[in-house]
Scaffold this motif. Structure first.
Motif, PDB file in Angstrom:
ATOM      1  N   ILE A   1       0.686  -1.081   0.616  1.00 38.01           N
ATOM      2  CA  ILE A   1       0.200   0.034   0.300  1.00 38.01           C
ATOM      3  C   ILE A   1       0.925   1.190   0.247  1.00 38.01           C
ATOM      4  O   ILE A   1       1.142   2.050  -0.591  1.00 38.01           O
ATOM      5  CB  ILE A   1      -1.183  -0.095   1.311  1.00 38.01           C
ATOM      6  CG1 ILE A   1      -1.860  -1.505   0.822  1.00 38.01           C
ATOM      7  CG2 ILE A   1      -1.639   1.166   1.214  1.00 38.01           C
ATOM      8  CD1 ILE A   1      -2.548  -1.458   2.530  1.00 38.01           C
ATOM      9  N   LYS A   2       1.580   1.454   0.714  1.00 41.76           N
ATOM     10  CA  LYS A   2       2.340   2.364   0.970  1.00 41.76           C
ATOM     11  C   LYS A   2       3.549   2.706  -0.513  1.00 41.76           C
ATOM     12  O   LYS A   2       4.022   3.824  -1.141  1.00 41.76           O
ATOM     13  CB  LYS A   2       4.072   2.100   1.725  1.00 41.76           C
ATOM     14  CG  LYS A   2       3.825   2.254   3.200  1.00 41.76           C
ATOM     15  CD  LYS A   2       4.697   1.659   4.121  1.00 41.76           C
ATOM     16  CE  LYS A   2       4.163   1.786   5.476  1.00 41.76           C
ATOM     17  NZ  LYS A   2       5.164   1.708   6.423  1.00 41.76           N
ATOM     18  N   LEU A   3       4.198   1.313  -1.460  1.00 47.28           N
ATOM     19  CA  LEU A   3       4.080   1.601  -2.455  1.00 47.28           C
ATOM     20  C   LEU A   3       3.616   2.267  -3.098  1.00 47.28           C
ATOM     21  O   LEU A   3       4.040   3.281  -4.204  1.00 47.28           O
ATOM     22  CB  LEU A   3       4.859   0.311  -3.133  1.00 47.28           C
ATOM     23  CG  LEU A   3       5.552   0.568  -4.799  1.00 47.28           C
ATOM     24  CD1 LEU A   3       6.359  -0.529  -4.116  1.00 47.28           C
ATOM     25  CD2 LEU A   3       4.365  -0.079  -5.512  1.00 47.28           C
ATOM     26  N   VAL A   4       1.972   1.648  -3.066  1.00 45.17           N
ATOM     27  CA  VAL A   4       0.879   2.590  -4.178  1.00 45.17           C
ATOM     28  C   VAL A   4       0.691   4.346  -4.008  1.00 45.17           C
ATOM     29  O   VAL A   4       0.966   5.091  -5.217  1.00 45.17           O
ATOM     30  CB  VAL A   4      -0.238   1.827  -4.989  1.00 45.17           C
ATOM     31  CG1 VAL A   4      -1.129   2.322  -5.500  1.00 45.17           C
ATOM     32  CG2 VAL A   4       0.555   0.349  -5.204  1.00 45.17           C
ATOM     33  N   LYS A   5       1.561   4.460  -2.635  1.00 47.40           N
ATOM     34  CA  LYS A   5       0.895   5.125  -2.579  1.00 47.40           C
ATOM     35  C   LYS A   5       1.856   6.953  -2.829  1.00 47.40           C
ATOM     36  O   LYS A   5       2.012   7.359  -3.528  1.00 47.40           O
ATOM     37  CB  LYS A   5       0.261   6.511  -0.791  1.00 47.40           C
ATOM     38  CG  LYS A   5      -0.496   5.973  -0.225  1.00 47.40           C
ATOM     39  CD  LYS A   5      -0.742   5.504   0.628  1.00 47.40           C
ATOM     40  CE  LYS A   5      -2.404   5.248   1.529  1.00 47.40           C
ATOM     41  NZ  LYS A   5      -2.582   5.597   2.921  1.00 47.40           N
ATOM     42  N   ARG A   6       3.145   6.038  -2.665  1.00 50.61           N
ATOM     43  CA  ARG A   6       4.795   6.382  -3.279  1.00 50.61           C
ATOM     44  C   ARG A   6       4.874   7.350  -4.869  1.00 50.61           C
ATOM     45  O   ARG A   6       5.336   7.912  -5.130  1.00 50.61           O
ATOM     46  CB  ARG A   6       5.367   5.801  -2.456  1.00 50.61           C
ATOM     47  CG  ARG A   6       7.034   6.486  -2.837  1.00 50.61           C
ATOM     48  CD  ARG A   6       7.277   7.513  -2.964  1.00 50.61           C
ATOM     49  NE  ARG A   6       8.531   8.381  -3.497  1.00 50.61           N
ATOM     50  CZ  ARG A   6       8.700   9.181  -2.778  1.00 50.61           C
ATOM     51  NH1 ARG A   6       8.185  10.282  -2.932  1.00 50.61           N
ATOM     52  NH2 ARG A   6      10.157  10.050  -3.422  1.00 50.61           N
ATOM     53  N   ALA A   7       4.074   5.975  -5.588  1.00 52.12           N
ATOM     54  CA  ALA A   7       3.757   6.013  -6.612  1.00 52.12           C
ATOM     55  C   ALA A   7       2.936   7.184  -7.180  1.00 52.12           C
ATOM     56  O   ALA A   7       3.682   8.585  -8.151  1.00 52.12           O
ATOM     57  CB  ALA A   7       2.878   4.745  -7.302  1.00 52.12           C
ATOM     58  N   GLY A   8       1.817   7.383  -6.548  1.00 53.92           N
ATOM     59  CA  GLY A   8       1.049   9.169  -6.478  1.00 53.92           C
ATOM     60  C   GLY A   8       1.933  10.407  -6.128  1.00 53.92           C
ATOM     61  O   GLY A   8       1.844  10.892  -6.788  1.00 53.92           O
ATOM     62  N   GLU A   9       2.778   9.960  -5.071  1.00 53.63           N
ATOM     63  CA  GLU A   9       3.494  11.072  -4.779  1.00 53.63           C
ATOM     64  C   GLU A   9       4.659  11.309  -6.047  1.00 53.63           C
ATOM     65  O   GLU A   9       4.714  12.670  -6.153  1.00 53.63           O
ATOM     66  CB  GLU A   9       4.109  10.908  -3.625  1.00 53.63           C
ATOM     67  CG  GLU A   9       3.366  10.578  -2.657  1.00 53.63           C
ATOM     68  CD  GLU A   9       4.691   9.978  -1.088  1.00 53.63           C
ATOM     69  OE1 GLU A   9       3.698   9.984  -0.105  1.00 53.63           O
ATOM     70  OE2 GLU A   9       5.244  10.043  -1.663  1.00 53.63           O
ATOM     71  N   LEU A  10       4.891  10.417  -6.746  1.00 53.27           N
ATOM     72  CA  LEU A  10       5.484  10.739  -7.888  1.00 53.27           C
ATOM     73  C   LEU A  10       4.786  11.277  -9.079  1.00 53.27           C
ATOM     74  O   LEU A  10       5.720  11.611  -9.948  1.00 53.27           O
ATOM     75  CB  LEU A  10       6.427   9.565  -8.463  1.00 53.27           C
ATOM     76  CG  LEU A  10       7.709   9.033  -7.022  1.00 53.27           C
ATOM     77  CD1 LEU A  10       8.423   7.448  -7.321  1.00 53.27           C
ATOM     78  CD2 LEU A  10       8.615   9.849  -6.568  1.00 53.27           C
ATOM     79  N   GLY A  11       3.719  11.781  -8.792  1.00 53.85           N
ATOM     80  CA  GLY A  11       2.820  11.315 -10.088  1.00 53.85           C
ATOM     81  C   GLY A  11       2.379  10.823 -11.322  1.00 53.85           C
ATOM     82  O   GLY A  11       1.918  10.840 -11.822  1.00 53.85           O
TER      83      GLY A  11
ATOM     84  N   GLU B   1      11.089   3.710  -7.615  1.00 60.31           N
ATOM     85  CA  GLU B   1      11.599   5.173  -7.749  1.00 60.31           C
ATOM     86  C   GLU B   1      12.460   5.343  -9.028  1.00 60.31           C
ATOM     87  O   GLU B   1      12.725   6.370 -10.370  1.00 60.31           O
ATOM     88  CB  GLU B   1      12.608   5.854  -6.668  1.00 60.31           C
ATOM     89  CG  GLU B   1      11.106   6.412  -5.608  1.00 60.31           C
ATOM     90  CD  GLU B   1      11.473   6.354  -4.354  1.00 60.31           C
ATOM     91  OE1 GLU B   1      11.320   6.965  -3.064  1.00 60.31           O
ATOM     92  OE2 GLU B   1      12.846   5.900  -4.104  1.00 60.31           O
ATOM     93  N   ASP B   2      13.369   4.052  -9.266  1.00 54.36           N
ATOM     94  CA  ASP B   2      14.387   3.752 -10.776  1.00 54.36           C
ATOM     95  C   ASP B   2      13.289   4.235 -11.416  1.00 54.36           C
ATOM     96  O   ASP B   2      13.256   4.969 -12.379  1.00 54.36           O
ATOM     97  CB  ASP B   2      14.863   2.263 -10.379  1.00 54.36           C
ATOM     98  CG  ASP B   2      16.228   2.541  -9.036  1.00 54.36           C
ATOM     99  OD1 ASP B   2      16.545   4.462  -9.340  1.00 54.36           O
ATOM    100  OD2 ASP B   2      16.737   1.955  -8.952  1.00 54.36           O
ATOM    101  N   ASN B   3      11.933   3.253 -11.791  1.00 50.96           N
ATOM    102  CA  ASN B   3      11.017   3.271 -13.111  1.00 50.96           C
ATOM    103  C   ASN B   3      11.128   4.863 -13.597  1.00 50.96           C
ATOM    104  O   ASN B   3      11.035   5.024 -14.525  1.00 50.96           O
ATOM    105  CB  ASN B   3      10.617   1.908 -12.878  1.00 50.96           C
ATOM    106  CG  ASN B   3      11.280   1.010 -12.733  1.00 50.96           C
ATOM    107  OD1 ASN B   3      12.726   0.525 -12.605  1.00 50.96           O
ATOM    108  ND2 ASN B   3       9.790  -0.368 -11.793  1.00 50.96           N
ATOM    109  N   VAL B   4      10.092   5.538 -12.316  1.00 50.96           N
ATOM    110  CA  VAL B   4       9.908   7.014 -12.506  1.00 50.96           C
ATOM    111  C   VAL B   4      10.945   7.459 -13.025  1.00 50.96           C
ATOM    112  O   VAL B   4      10.837   8.504 -14.214  1.00 50.96           O
ATOM    113  CB  VAL B   4       9.479   7.075 -11.107  1.00 50.96           C
ATOM    114  CG1 VAL B   4       8.327   8.478 -12.058  1.00 50.96           C
ATOM    115  CG2 VAL B   4       8.347   6.793 -10.805  1.00 50.96           C
TER     116      VAL B   4
END
Length: 335
Positions: free
Chosen positions: A39-49, A287-290
């Motif tokens: 869940i934290k990972l998906v939320k982090r994705a949102g923070e990265l746009g 984060e690397d992927n983004v």
């Protein structure tokens, strides 16, 4: 992460999405990640746009859609959640269903699982050979008219079926496997999508993890990992395919990035209508992927990279028939 038009029907999403299948199914390694961390990972994705989340009713158990509900509840407008119907599992075999009653049943179940009143992007996961594509899409069109779905998509579809479907209701996105080591789509389905103004969502852009350079032996996959059934990941084929990765790794090192980032950057350079959806269970890799979105490749670098991974050197089919799989892929995308 840039937000841009996905298709020509009005949908706007992040230029790179998050493939969510591996969060709850298919990929089992020796690593264990808690639900809270997912869940934290998906939320982090949102923070990265990253706003585009790709799910399906068959990803699980546990339910992928219900996992995403815990992330998007109260913030539905922030996300573009795509989900799918159409794949069925019966013991050791896989099939497809596209009859009207089944489509409606799946849609209602996904709405409930996601906790939303409208599905942003709804895909037919696989085409049902027993039901005319026009009939399936006509039912999907009704769901749009009823407000249950906003935009329609198809996955693993041939160019001929895509044309038939698009004539019934505009198709916003086609999801297909596209990566440095899966290039069949470039022959016919990609040109057809572009002719019709349909967005291209590239799943498995990292070759199901192969293009990360991380996996070199079958012992790294735990029992039940989907890749153990795939021809390209059989031990003999895997070892032969690793020779391809050597060159990709060399090029990535020269560029100052990881092999995964190089593979994603290559896809981003294929056009602004291409939306890769890499998946991961780890925030660092997310984060690397983004970050790969901002890597620039020259025409010569693109040419060198493509020459390093010629289709003729990739050993093994994408799926094969190792599980009695029926209609799981259009390996040539023009059947």
């Amino acid at each position: 992460m840039e937000q841009r038009a996905l298709g020509s029907q009005g949908l706007v999403a992040s230029a790179q999405g998050l493939g969510c299948m591996g969060l709850t199914s298919a990929y089992n390694t020796t690593e264990t990640v808690s639900r809270e961390d997912l869940i934290k990972l998906v939320k982090r994705a949102g923070e990265l746009g990253v706003t585009l989340l790709d799910s399906a009713n068959v990803y699980g158990p546990p339910s992928n859609e219900e996992l995403l509900r815990e992330v998007i509840q109260g913030e539905h407008e922030k996300w573009v959640v795509a989900t799918k119907f159409g794949l069925t599992f019966d013991g050791s075999s896989v099939g497809a269903r596209g009859d009207p009653a089944y489509i409606r049943e799946c849609c209602d179940a996904s709405l409930k699982a996601l906790g939303v009143s409208t599905i942003e992007l709804y895909y037919q996961h696989r085409i049902d050979a027993k039901v005319d594509i026009e009939k399936s899409v006509a039912t999907m069109k009704e769901l749009v008219q009823e407000g249950k779905v906003k935009y329609l998509g198809l996955s693993e579809v041939s160019a001929a079926d895509l044309r038939k479907a698009h004539a019934v209701h505009p198709i916003t996105a086609v999801q297909l496997e596209w990566s440095l080591w899966s290039r069949e789509v470039e022959e016919e389905i990609i040109p057809t999508c572009r002719e019709l103004g349909i967005g291209i969502v590239a799943y498995s852009p990292l070759g199901r993890g192969f293009l990360t350079g991380k996996y070199t032996d079958l012992s790294q996959f735990a029992e039940g990992d989907f890749r153990l059934t795939l021809p390209r990941f059989q031990q003999e084929n895997l070892q032969k395919n690793l020779s391809v990765m050597e060159k990709v790794s060399e090029l990535a090192k020269a560029k100052g990035c990881t092999p995964a980032q190089l593979a994603l950057a290559w896809l981003h350079h294929q056009g602004k209508d291409v939306f890769p959806i890499p998946g991961t269970k780890h925030i660092k890799y997310l984060e690397d992927n983004v970050a790969a979105f901002n890597i620039k490749l020259s025409p010569q670098e693109l040419k060198t990279l493509e020459e390093a991974v010629p289709a003729s050197k990739v050993i093994g089919d994408r799926y094969g028939n190792m599980l009695g799989i029926e209609n799981l892929s259009h390996d040539k995308y023009h059947k």
